[in-house]
Write an enzyme that holds these catalytic residues in place. Structure first.
Site, mmCIF file in Angstrom:
data_model
loop_
_atom_site.group_PDB
_atom_site.id
_atom_site.type_symbol
_atom_site.label_atom_id
_atom_site.label_comp_id
_atom_site.label_asym_id
_atom_site.label_seq_id
_atom_site.Cartn_x
_atom_site.Cartn_y
_atom_site.Cartn_z
ATOM 1 N N LYS A 278 -0.327 -6.551 8.528
ATOM 2 C CA LYS A 278 0.173 -5.347 9.225
ATOM 3 C C LYS A 278 -0.954 -4.613 9.937
ATOM 4 O O LYS A 278 -0.854 -4.274 11.106
ATOM 5 C CB LYS A 278 0.861 -4.391 8.229
ATOM 6 C CG LYS A 278 2.019 -5.003 7.469
ATOM 7 C CD LYS A 278 2.663 -4.018 6.514
ATOM 8 C CE LYS A 278 1.751 -3.533 5.394
ATOM 9 N NZ LYS A 278 1.382 -4.569 4.410
ATOM 10 N N ARG B 27 -10.438 -10.392 1.847
ATOM 11 C CA ARG B 27 -10.547 -9.351 2.879
ATOM 12 C C ARG B 27 -11.813 -8.513 2.701
ATOM 13 O O ARG B 27 -12.213 -8.176 1.595
ATOM 14 C CB ARG B 27 -9.341 -8.413 2.806
ATOM 15 C CG ARG B 27 -9.543 -7.163 3.677
ATOM 16 C CD ARG B 27 -8.297 -6.357 3.846
ATOM 17 N NE ARG B 27 -7.658 -6.035 2.603
ATOM 18 C CZ ARG B 27 -6.383 -5.678 2.507
ATOM 19 N NH1 ARG B 27 -5.629 -5.594 3.579
ATOM 20 N NH2 ARG B 27 -5.861 -5.391 1.338
ATOM 21 N N ARG C 23 0.922 -4.298 -6.665
ATOM 22 C CA ARG C 23 1.310 -3.893 -5.306
ATOM 23 C C ARG C 23 2.437 -4.781 -4.782
ATOM 24 O O ARG C 23 3.366 -4.304 -4.136
ATOM 25 C CB ARG C 23 0.103 -3.956 -4.363
ATOM 26 C CG ARG C 23 -0.821 -2.744 -4.514
ATOM 27 C CD ARG C 23 -2.206 -2.988 -3.982
ATOM 28 N NE ARG C 23 -2.236 -3.348 -2.581
ATOM 29 C CZ ARG C 23 -3.280 -3.934 -1.982
ATOM 30 N NH1 ARG C 23 -4.365 -4.210 -2.687
ATOM 31 N NH2 ARG C 23 -3.242 -4.209 -0.714
ATOM 32 N N ARG D 189 -11.971 -3.474 -0.745
ATOM 33 C CA ARG D 189 -11.188 -2.325 -1.196
ATOM 34 C C ARG D 189 -11.031 -2.324 -2.711
ATOM 35 O O ARG D 189 -10.867 -3.370 -3.321
ATOM 36 C CB ARG D 189 -9.804 -2.360 -0.543
ATOM 37 C CG ARG D 189 -9.753 -1.603 0.764
ATOM 38 C CD ARG D 189 -8.495 -1.887 1.556
ATOM 39 N NE ARG D 189 -7.253 -1.752 0.791
ATOM 40 C CZ ARG D 189 -6.036 -1.906 1.341
ATOM 41 N NH1 ARG D 189 -5.931 -2.168 2.634
ATOM 42 N NH2 ARG D 189 -4.959 -1.788 0.600
ATOM 43 N N ARG E 32 7.897 3.048 3.111
ATOM 44 C CA ARG E 32 7.749 2.091 2.017
ATOM 45 C C ARG E 32 8.858 2.201 0.996
ATOM 46 O O ARG E 32 8.838 1.496 -0.003
ATOM 47 C CB ARG E 32 6.433 2.370 1.302
ATOM 48 C CG ARG E 32 5.315 1.435 1.683
ATOM 49 C CD ARG E 32 4.094 1.919 0.937
ATOM 50 N NE ARG E 32 3.225 0.859 0.561
ATOM 51 C CZ ARG E 32 2.219 0.423 1.328
ATOM 52 N NH1 ARG E 32 2.013 0.927 2.515
ATOM 53 N NH2 ARG E 32 1.430 -0.515 0.880
HETATM 54 P P1 AP5 Z 1 -4.384 -6.984 6.722
HETATM 55 O O1 AP5 Z 1 -4.095 -6.862 8.169
HETATM 56 O O2 AP5 Z 1 -5.436 -6.111 6.146
HETATM 57 O O3 AP5 Z 1 -3.017 -6.905 5.879
HETATM 58 P P2 AP5 Z 1 -2.043 -5.673 5.571
HETATM 59 O O4 AP5 Z 1 -0.644 -6.179 5.744
HETATM 60 O O5 AP5 Z 1 -2.455 -4.472 6.321
HETATM 61 O O6 AP5 Z 1 -2.304 -5.533 4.008
HETATM 62 P P3 AP5 Z 1 -2.669 -4.250 3.130
HETATM 63 O O7 AP5 Z 1 -3.240 -4.790 1.855
HETATM 64 O O8 AP5 Z 1 -3.461 -3.271 3.894
HETATM 65 O O9 AP5 Z 1 -1.263 -3.699 2.870
HETATM 66 P P4 AP5 Z 1 -0.866 -2.712 1.782
HETATM 67 O O10 AP5 Z 1 0.474 -2.409 2.274
HETATM 68 O O11 AP5 Z 1 -0.935 -3.231 0.397
HETATM 69 O O12 AP5 Z 1 -2.003 -1.577 1.804
HETATM 70 P P5 AP5 Z 1 -2.014 -0.101 2.393
HETATM 71 O O13 AP5 Z 1 -3.374 0.213 2.809
HETATM 72 O O14 AP5 Z 1 -0.914 0.052 3.354
HETATM 73 O O15 AP5 Z 1 -4.758 -8.525 6.441
HETATM 74 C C1 AP5 Z 1 -5.128 -8.953 5.144
HETATM 75 C C2 AP5 Z 1 -6.258 -10.019 5.231
HETATM 76 O O16 AP5 Z 1 -5.758 -11.203 5.835
HETATM 77 C C3 AP5 Z 1 -7.459 -9.587 6.088
HETATM 78 O O17 AP5 Z 1 -8.611 -10.085 5.502
HETATM 79 C C4 AP5 Z 1 -7.196 -10.254 7.458
HETATM 80 O O18 AP5 Z 1 -8.393 -10.551 8.133
HETATM 81 C C5 AP5 Z 1 -6.462 -11.516 7.041
HETATM 82 N N1 AP5 Z 1 -5.432 -11.944 8.009
HETATM 83 C C6 AP5 Z 1 -4.550 -11.133 8.685
HETATM 84 N N2 AP5 Z 1 -3.724 -11.872 9.452
HETATM 85 C C7 AP5 Z 1 -4.077 -13.175 9.249
HETATM 86 C C8 AP5 Z 1 -3.577 -14.422 9.760
HETATM 87 N N3 AP5 Z 1 -2.547 -14.462 10.614
HETATM 88 N N4 AP5 Z 1 -4.161 -15.561 9.329
HETATM 89 C C9 AP5 Z 1 -5.216 -15.522 8.446
HETATM 90 N N5 AP5 Z 1 -5.722 -14.382 7.928
HETATM 91 C C10 AP5 Z 1 -5.164 -13.212 8.322
HETATM 92 O O19 AP5 Z 1 -1.660 0.757 1.102
HETATM 93 C C11 AP5 Z 1 -2.565 0.894 0.035
HETATM 94 C C12 AP5 Z 1 -2.032 1.894 -0.986
HETATM 95 O O20 AP5 Z 1 -1.897 3.198 -0.369
HETATM 96 C C13 AP5 Z 1 -0.658 1.606 -1.561
HETATM 97 O O21 AP5 Z 1 -0.716 0.707 -2.631
HETATM 98 C C14 AP5 Z 1 -0.212 3.005 -1.975
HETATM 99 O O22 AP5 Z 1 -0.815 3.395 -3.182
HETATM 100 C C15 AP5 Z 1 -0.756 3.880 -0.863
HETATM 101 N N6 AP5 Z 1 0.206 4.028 0.241
HETATM 102 C C16 AP5 Z 1 0.059 3.584 1.519
HETATM 103 N N7 AP5 Z 1 1.133 3.878 2.269
HETATM 104 C C17 AP5 Z 1 1.994 4.529 1.452
HETATM 105 C C18 AP5 Z 1 3.302 5.073 1.637
HETATM 106 N N8 AP5 Z 1 3.949 4.988 2.811
HETATM 107 N N9 AP5 Z 1 3.875 5.680 0.568
HETATM 108 C C19 AP5 Z 1 3.267 5.782 -0.606
HETATM 109 N N10 AP5 Z 1 2.041 5.254 -0.869
HETATM 110 C C20 AP5 Z 1 1.412 4.638 0.158
HETATM 111 MG MG MG Z 2 -3.361 -2.597 5.811
#
Ligand code: AP5
Ligand code: MG
Ligand code: ZN
Length: 224
Positions: free
Chosen positions: A17, A130, A174, A163, A92
């Site tokens: 994402k 990552r 998660r 992270r 979410r």
């Molecule tokens: P990346 O692009 O970083 O993936 P992502 O989908 O963004 O994954 P996240 O781990 O950031 O999602 P998340 O939803 O768990 O975390 P968030 O920060 O939102 O790609 C991942 C890896 O793969 C990278 O190394 C990249 O290089 C590689 N890659 C990407 N595409 C590729 C491809 N096509 N092929 C090969 N490799 C590839 O949330 C974290 C925390 O914040 C949550 O757990 C929660 O506690 C809180 N939080 C965030 N939003 C909310 C909300 N709306 N409500 C409540 N709590 C929230």
């Molecule tokens: Mg992300």
């Protein structure tokens, strides 16, 4: 002024994402809003919001809705969102989705919801490999998208780090939280005719091209 565009990227942790949101932001000139990035920024700066969010993030749980929803509403009211936003990690759960519907109602609601699909095994591989730039937030993968120089950001020279919530036990929770709380949004947006499934297992650039193609096909590209 034309209608604002709101693209919601759905997908398990690690689906890509953030990676895709950043590419779309550059192409479309509308900002990425990542709730996870906003929480991490606040934590880095030791704000009250950051310290509150940390408790939940460390456990892989969702930060309470009232906090998250208000934060997104404030963010969407900022000037750079005049043409819309790419939402990454929000909504979410159903409460957040309904709140977003209200926020975007004057513009006809959410424009499109690409669901980036990968397997759980792939999610694990992506998250554990990552690395993120401490300074500019650029995202790398030690195997799939490595930086040119070890642990240094290509874009800004900043230090890369892993992270805190990317430990295997936290990642499992998660994923659990995603299936339990976030996956109902697939049905929610399907019913509204907004859901598009995208094969996220393809290379980064291919997934990007697919997204651009879908946006063009649906006539969802920002007007100048
Ligand atoms: P990346 O692009 O970083 O993936 P992502 O989908 O963004 O994954 P996240 O781990 O950031 O999602 P998340 O939803 O768990 O975390 P968030 O920060 O939102 O790609 C991942 C890896 O793969 C990278 O190394 C990249 O290089 C590689 N890659 C990407 N595409 C590729 C491809 N096509 N092929 C090969 N490799 C590839 O949330 C974290 C925390 O914040 C949550 O757990 C929660 O506690 C809180 N939080 C965030 N939003 C909310 C909300 N709306 N409500 C409540 N709590 C929230
Ligand atoms: Mg992300
Ligand atoms: Zn950087």
């Amino acid at each position: 002024m034309g209608k604002r565009i709101f693209i919601v990227l759905l997908g398990v942790p690690g689906a890509g994402k953030g990676t895709q949101a950043k590419m779309l932001q550059e192409k479309l000139g509308i900002p990425q809003i990542s709730t996870g990035d906003i929480f991490r920024y606040n934590l880095k700066n030791q704000t009250e919001l950051g310290l509150l969010a940390k408790r939940y993030m460390d456990a892989g749980e969702l930060v309470p809705d009232e906090v998250t929803i208000r934060m997104v509403a404030d963010r969407l009211a900022q000037e750079d969102c005049a043409r819309g936003a790419i939402l990454d990690g929000f909504p979410r759960n159903l409460e957040q989705a309904q709140a977003l519907d209200e926020m975007t109602a004057p513009d006809g609601g959410v424009s499109l919801v690409p669901l980036i699909e990968i397997s759980d095994e792939e999610a694990m591989r992506r998250i554990t490999g990552r690395r993120v730039c401490r300074q500019c937030g650029a995202v790398y993968h030690i195997e799939f998208n490595p930086p040119k120089h070890d642990m240094v950001c290509d874009r800004c020279g900043g230090e890369l780090y892993q992270r805190d919530d990317d430990k295997p036990e936290t990642v499992r929770n998660r994923l659990y939280v995603y299936y339990k709380q976030t996956s109902p949004l697939i049905g929610y947006y399907f019913c509204k005719g907004l859901l598009v499934r995208v094969d996220g297992s393809r290379p980064i650039e291919e997934v990007h091209q697919t997204l651009m193609h879908i946006l063009a096909e649906r006539g969802i590209l920002p007007q100048d």
